[in-house]
Design a protein around this motif. Structure first.
Motif, mmCIF file in Angstrom:
data_model
loop_
_atom_site.group_PDB
_atom_site.id
_atom_site.type_symbol
_atom_site.label_atom_id
_atom_site.label_comp_id
_atom_site.label_asym_id
_atom_site.label_seq_id
_atom_site.Cartn_x
_atom_site.Cartn_y
_atom_site.Cartn_z
ATOM 1 N N ARG A 132 41.187 33.254 49.029
ATOM 2 C CA ARG A 132 42.727 33.444 48.919
ATOM 3 C C ARG A 132 43.252 34.051 50.057
ATOM 4 N NH1 ARG A 132 42.120 38.610 44.843
ATOM 5 N NH2 ARG A 132 44.451 38.191 44.600
ATOM 6 N N HIS B 108 38.833 35.754 36.410
ATOM 7 C CA HIS B 108 38.903 36.632 37.724
ATOM 8 C C HIS B 108 38.027 37.842 37.450
ATOM 9 C CE1 HIS B 108 43.068 35.114 38.871
ATOM 10 N NE2 HIS B 108 42.974 34.766 37.656
ATOM 11 N N SER B 109 37.962 38.653 38.893
ATOM 12 C CA SER B 109 37.238 39.988 38.376
ATOM 13 C C SER B 109 38.003 40.840 39.490
ATOM 14 C CB SER B 109 35.834 39.930 38.877
ATOM 15 O OG SER B 109 35.820 39.605 40.512
HETATM 16 ZN ZN LIG Z 1 41.505 36.924 40.989
#
Ligand SMILES: [Zn+2]
Length: 258
Positions: free
Chosen positions: A60, A137-138
């Protein structure tokens, strides 16, 4: 062999990969640390319940697929963290990025991935008349400086919803499921919303979506090494996704049209 179903699992932040040609633009001396804190480590494995999964192929830090493409629509761009980050999570400089380079990255990664997610959704709508996106997600166990929600008391699990695309029964099922298993759960805190491709956003009710955010402390330490909780979390997610599919079938009478 993937199970055929209306489910698509979306994993946007699990990659740590920065392509060689992108590396030279990063100016941060703490790049490794940034990868450590910002990556949703192991989510491609944790959410692998045997269903179709779309996983973003690069970190990301190169491109964040879940931000709006247009910075003027994206609140995180004020923090230098729109679709192409120029700031680190502690708000120090991350990389140098010209407008041309940004556009190249968006075309190469952002647009391509959006197209694959859109296609996966389209395929399910064609085959089942329905689609359920699980946005996996986390999150870091303590608030990072760039995050809007700075409440230090973070839940084990956060369920993200959208008024238009998340059935209330589905969010309730997920909260109840995790609570029964002993997890603390919050809805839309510390993170809110869930992924829906723009083509269907707020204009097609057949596309349903819910986000699951796991507190990393459940499965790894701060050095990204997994611990004893990992297998339990993975098994619980698998069971939850199976339950979500059953509920989805009951609510919407999903059947195979092929
Ligand atoms: Zn995420």
């Amino acid at each position: 062999m993937k199970k055929r179903s209306p489910i698509v699992i979306n994993i946007p932040h699990s990659s740590t990969f920065i392509p060689e040609e992108e590396k030279k633009y990063f100016v941060s001396e703490r790049l490794e640390h940034e990868i450590l804190v910002m990556t949703d480590h192991y989510c491609d494995d944790l959410y692998d319940a045997g269903y179709e999964m779309i996983r973003f192929p690069v970190s990301r830090l190169v491109c964040d697929f879940e931000r709006f493409r247009d910075d003027s629509m994206e609140s995180m761009s004020a923090k230098g963290m729109g679709a192409c980050y120029v700031s680190c999570s502690d708000q120090s400089p991350l990389r140098q990025l010209s407008d041309t380079h940004r556009e190249e990255i968006l075309r190469k990664y952002y647009d391509t991935y959006h197209r694959s997610l859109e296609l996966a959704v389209e395929e399910r709508l064609g085959q089942y008349g329905e689609c359920l996106i699980i946005d996996g997600h986390s999150f870091y166990e303590t608030p990072l400086p760039y995050e809007y929600d700075q409440d230090p008391d973070r839940p084990d699990i956060c369920i993200g919803t959208d008024d238009y695309h998340t059935p209330v029964q589905l969010a309730d099922l997920m909260c109840g499921f995790f609570e029964k298993k002993g997890y603390s759960v919050a809805v839309n805190a510390p993170f809110a919303g869930t992924m829906v491709p723009m083509k269907y956003y707020r204009c097609d009710k057949r596309v349903r979506s819910v986000m699951i955010e796991l507190n990393r402390r459940l499965y790894m330490n701060r050095q990204s090494e997994i611990h004893i909780g990992y297998d339990r979390v993975k098994a619980d997610i698998r069971e939850l996704i199976d339950n979500a599919l059953n509920l989805h079938r009951c609510l919407y009478g999903t059947h195979n049209r092929a």
